[in-house]
Design an enzyme around this catalytic site. Structure first.
Site, mmCIF file in Angstrom:
data_model
loop_
_atom_site.group_PDB
_atom_site.id
_atom_site.type_symbol
_atom_site.label_atom_id
_atom_site.label_comp_id
_atom_site.label_asym_id
_atom_site.label_seq_id
_atom_site.Cartn_x
_atom_site.Cartn_y
_atom_site.Cartn_z
ATOM 1 N N GLU A 1 9.102 1.139 11.328
ATOM 2 C CA GLU A 1 10.342 1.888 11.238
ATOM 3 C C GLU A 1 9.786 3.254 10.892
ATOM 4 O O GLU A 1 9.205 3.813 10.190
ATOM 5 C CB GLU A 1 10.903 1.566 9.792
ATOM 6 C CG GLU A 1 11.616 0.198 9.614
ATOM 7 C CD GLU A 1 12.505 -0.156 8.327
ATOM 8 O OE1 GLU A 1 12.392 0.470 7.280
ATOM 9 O OE2 GLU A 1 13.137 -1.110 8.715
ATOM 10 N N GLU B 1 9.390 15.973 15.405
ATOM 11 C CA GLU B 1 9.862 15.715 14.143
ATOM 12 C C GLU B 1 9.374 16.702 12.943
ATOM 13 O O GLU B 1 8.094 16.850 13.060
ATOM 14 C CB GLU B 1 9.733 14.344 13.535
ATOM 15 C CG GLU B 1 10.288 13.967 12.189
ATOM 16 C CD GLU B 1 9.969 12.736 11.752
ATOM 17 O OE1 GLU B 1 8.733 12.067 11.778
ATOM 18 O OE2 GLU B 1 10.813 11.866 11.203
ATOM 19 N N CYS C 1 13.950 10.349 6.994
ATOM 20 C CA CYS C 1 13.642 9.858 8.441
ATOM 21 C C CYS C 1 14.992 9.951 9.474
ATOM 22 O O CYS C 1 15.091 10.310 10.587
ATOM 23 C CB CYS C 1 13.195 8.671 8.479
ATOM 24 S SG CYS C 1 14.471 7.513 7.761
ATOM 25 N N LYS D 1 0.853 -1.272 -0.001
ATOM 26 C CA LYS D 1 -0.003 0.071 -0.030
ATOM 27 C C LYS D 1 0.915 1.088 0.029
ATOM 28 O O LYS D 1 1.627 1.608 1.054
ATOM 29 C CB LYS D 1 -1.094 -0.055 1.248
ATOM 30 C CG LYS D 1 -2.407 0.639 1.057
ATOM 31 C CD LYS D 1 -2.310 2.181 1.002
ATOM 32 C CE LYS D 1 -2.067 2.824 1.947
ATOM 33 N NZ LYS D 1 -1.594 4.356 1.637
HETATM 34 P P1 NAD Z 1 2.287 8.375 7.670
HETATM 35 O O1 NAD Z 1 2.427 7.834 8.899
HETATM 36 O O2 NAD Z 1 1.200 9.725 7.551
HETATM 37 O O3 NAD Z 1 1.885 7.557 6.467
HETATM 38 C C1 NAD Z 1 2.679 6.374 6.165
HETATM 39 C C2 NAD Z 1 1.793 5.348 5.544
HETATM 40 O O4 NAD Z 1 0.675 4.942 6.323
HETATM 41 C C3 NAD Z 1 0.961 5.988 4.200
HETATM 42 O O5 NAD Z 1 0.976 4.902 3.144
HETATM 43 C C4 NAD Z 1 -0.413 6.208 5.003
HETATM 44 O O6 NAD Z 1 -1.462 5.990 3.927
HETATM 45 C C5 NAD Z 1 -0.419 5.139 5.669
HETATM 46 N N1 NAD Z 1 -1.485 4.947 6.694
HETATM 47 C C6 NAD Z 1 -1.907 6.107 7.405
HETATM 48 N N2 NAD Z 1 -2.877 5.680 8.387
HETATM 49 C C7 NAD Z 1 -2.982 4.439 8.392
HETATM 50 C C8 NAD Z 1 -3.725 3.492 9.187
HETATM 51 N N3 NAD Z 1 -4.741 3.856 10.097
HETATM 52 N N4 NAD Z 1 -3.675 2.186 8.773
HETATM 53 C C9 NAD Z 1 -2.821 1.592 7.908
HETATM 54 N N5 NAD Z 1 -1.905 2.575 7.185
HETATM 55 C C10 NAD Z 1 -2.184 3.950 7.374
HETATM 56 O O7 NAD Z 1 3.839 8.923 7.288
HETATM 57 P P2 NAD Z 1 4.136 9.789 5.998
HETATM 58 O O8 NAD Z 1 3.885 11.452 6.495
HETATM 59 O O9 NAD Z 1 3.806 9.350 4.485
HETATM 60 O O10 NAD Z 1 5.898 9.749 6.103
HETATM 61 C C11 NAD Z 1 6.672 10.445 6.879
HETATM 62 C C12 NAD Z 1 6.916 9.598 8.165
HETATM 63 O O11 NAD Z 1 7.713 8.386 7.722
HETATM 64 C C13 NAD Z 1 8.148 10.536 9.040
HETATM 65 O O12 NAD Z 1 7.695 10.352 10.426
HETATM 66 C C14 NAD Z 1 9.199 9.885 8.776
HETATM 67 O O13 NAD Z 1 10.400 9.775 9.893
HETATM 68 C C15 NAD Z 1 8.928 8.461 8.579
HETATM 69 N N6 NAD Z 1 9.863 7.651 7.986
HETATM 70 C C16 NAD Z 1 10.558 6.667 8.387
HETATM 71 C C17 NAD Z 1 11.614 5.707 7.878
HETATM 72 C C18 NAD Z 1 12.525 4.635 8.615
HETATM 73 O O14 NAD Z 1 12.875 3.821 7.951
HETATM 74 N N7 NAD Z 1 12.474 4.817 9.919
HETATM 75 C C19 NAD Z 1 11.556 5.869 6.537
HETATM 76 C C20 NAD Z 1 11.149 7.153 5.912
HETATM 77 C C21 NAD Z 1 10.025 7.828 6.521
#
Ligand code: NAD
Length: 487
Positions: A256, A384, A289, A181
């Site tokens: 992650e 963040e 991240c 997804k």
């Molecule tokens: P997000 O949590 O808003 O969304 C991530 C994904 O989760 C999207 O595909 C979204 O549609 C999905 N999602 C949202 N609500 C959901 C639910 N209730 N159930 C299932 N799926 C759901 O994050 P974002 O804004 O897309 O990304 C940024 C974040 O990701 C930052 O916090 C960043 O640090 C983190 N990140 C972490 C890493 C790592 O490896 N640690 C790498 C890249 C980004």
């Protein structure tokens, strides 16, 4: 072209889901815009419970055959996917840049080659996966990594295909079927990956792609009882929702998450190196991240560090990510830009001083920003931002530096810049972080574990750690010939 395709810089992208080896439309769509200029790129099929159910059924049906496929054959298909990625590397790069606004040159030279490498690495690792047997009173304990079943893989928008394939490749290598997804702000390359995987001979239903919003498609997938693993990369609030959904079925999770990583600059550091590493934190417009967004600098060199940093940052070119000369592109979405600006304004209201930047440059671009005079317990130090915003704090002693570094709820990464090897050892031993870099940043072997401590995540992926997560690890104990338990 049909109503179900978008043409992005000449590349045809199917906007429907990919379920059970077929393209599937939804009654509704959502609009995908380009961060470069806000133009509409595509109307994307908007999945929900029905599409999630269909994808889980397809993954469940496809699982037994793929799980029983020999390791050598699975590895061959993964290499064929890598070949497909390499053949379409330029197309993938330009589509990704249009979709998430990250630099075309990094997509061409770094990210997409890494996407192919993700498949090659896990294909090769699969063939080496072995454990030496243990002997207990003549009994042989043999460890095996058995495929677990259908996996749900949920990814963010900041490095869409790189992060998706970091999960897809080991999950497939392990013999699982998967449902990917992608994030709703950057779904396009996941659709191209489905085409590539099909072209490489991956059987129908082994890889499925369901598009849509997290609250709809995402939540329906993670709460499904037939899912055997959930691997999620994204934010802490979403992770908590997913963990709650997974709890009902006790589905194993890998998370992650975000970070607020420190970069510690000691007085004995090579200051030019420290400045280079600090300015690098503006990469991808700060939407990384791992970014070390908290600069912690020994007070005795802080003035000189700030002078050199400001000079270097002034040389950064901000603009269209398709231009070779650009260093910093746009932020992903107007909503993200507003969020970044909100963080900065609140920090300034709370007493922070703006050394550089501090405001948007245009609707989708935020100026590289450095804030100082920030308190350790302030929002700008603790939360963040996910934009090109760094803070600078000073310290007097090594212990103080470590306390500041560890003083958030995160623990994803930390970077230490010092000319003293012994200091490096002392400090790294006390830092709470999944990855610590000494006099470098971002370099990492895929054999090594990757993940976060504290609220930066649960679990580790990479090398054997990925197989440990994506498999049911089994110990089979066999009695010696002629042995009888009652004898
Ligand atoms: P997000 O949590 O808003 O969304 C991530 C994904 O989760 C999207 O595909 C979204 O549609 C999905 N999602 C949202 N609500 C959901 C639910 N209730 N159930 C299932 N799926 C759901 O994050 P974002 O804004 O897309 O990304 C940024 C974040 O990701 C930052 O916090 C960043 O640090 C983190 N990140 C972490 C890493 C790592 O490896 N640690 C790498 C890249 C980004």
């Amino acid at each position: 072209m049909s109503e179900h395709t978008a043409i992005i810089a000449g590349v045809v992208v199917d906007t429907r889901h990919w379920i059970g080896g077929e393209r599937v439309a939804s009654p509704e769509t959502f609009t995908d815009i380009s961060p470069i200029d806000g133009r509409t790129l595509a109307e994307i099929a908007r999945g929900g419970a029905a599409e999630a159910e269909a994808a889980v059924a397809a993954a469940r049906d496809a699982f037994p055959v793929w799980a029983a496929t020999s390791r050598a054959e699975r590895a061959r298909v993964l290499h064929a996917i890598a070949d497909g990625v390499e053949r379409r590397l330029e197309e993938l790069a330009i589509v990704e840049t249009n979709d998430n606004g990250a630099l075309l040159r990094s997509h061409l030279r770094g990210v997409m080659p890494r996407v192919a490498h993700n498949f090659r690495f896990f294909a090769d690792w699969l063939l080496e996966l072995e454990h030496k047997d243990f002997q207990t009173r003549g009994h042989t304990n043999s460890v095996s990594w058995d495929p677990a079943g259908p996996c749900v893989l949920i990814t963010p928008w900041n490095a869409p295909l790189m992060l998706a394939t970091w999960k897809v490749a080991p999950a497939l290598a392990a013999g699982n079927s998967v449902i990917l997804k992608p994030a709703e702000w950057s779904p396009l390359t996941a659709s191209l990956l489905a085409d590539i995987a099909a072209g490489a001979g991956l059987p129908a239903g082994v890889l499925n792609v369901v598009q849509g919003y997290g609250a709809e498609a995402g939540s329906a997938l993670v709460s499904h009882p037939d899912i055997r693993r959930i691997s999620f990369t994204g934010s802490v609030p979403t992770a908590k929702q997913i963990a709650r959904a997974a709890a009902d079925n006790l589905t194993p999770l890998s998370l992650e998450l975000g970070g607020k990583s420190p970069l510690l600059v000691f007085a004995d550091a090579d200051l030019d190196l420290a400045v280079d590493l600090a300015v690098e934190q503006y990469d991808n417009a700060g939407q990384v991240c791992l970014a070390a967004t908290r600069l912690l600098v020994d007070a005795s060199v802080a003035e000189e560090f700030t002078r050199r940093f400001t000079e270097k940052a002034a040389g950064l070119t901000q603009g269209d990510p398709r231009d070779e000369a650009t260093d910093i592109g746009p932020n992903i979405h107007p909503r993200q830009l507003k969020k970044i600006d909100g963080f900065v304004n609140r920090a300034v209201d709370a007493g922070a001083r703006t050394v550089i930047g501090g405001s948007p440059k245009a609707d989708l671009y935020y100026r590289p920003t450095l804030l100082t005079d920030v308190a350790q317990d302030s929002e700008i130090v603790q939360e963040e931002v996910f934009g090109p915003v760094l803070t600078l704090q000073t310290f007097e002693t090594e212990s103080e530096a470590i306390a500041l570094a560890n003083g958030t709820r995160f623990g994803l990464a930390a970077t230490v810049v010092t000319g003293d090897r012994e200091r490096a050892q002392r400090v790294t031993a006390r830092l709470v972080a999944g990855t610590v870099w000494v006099n470098c940043f971002f370099v990492r072997d895929l054999q090594a574990p990757f993940g976060g401590s504290r609220q930066s995540g649960i679990g580790r992926e990479g090398g054997n750690w990925s197989f440990d997560f994506y498999c049911d690890v089994k110990n089979t104990v066999t009695a010696p010939e002629g042995w009888h338990s009652h004898g």
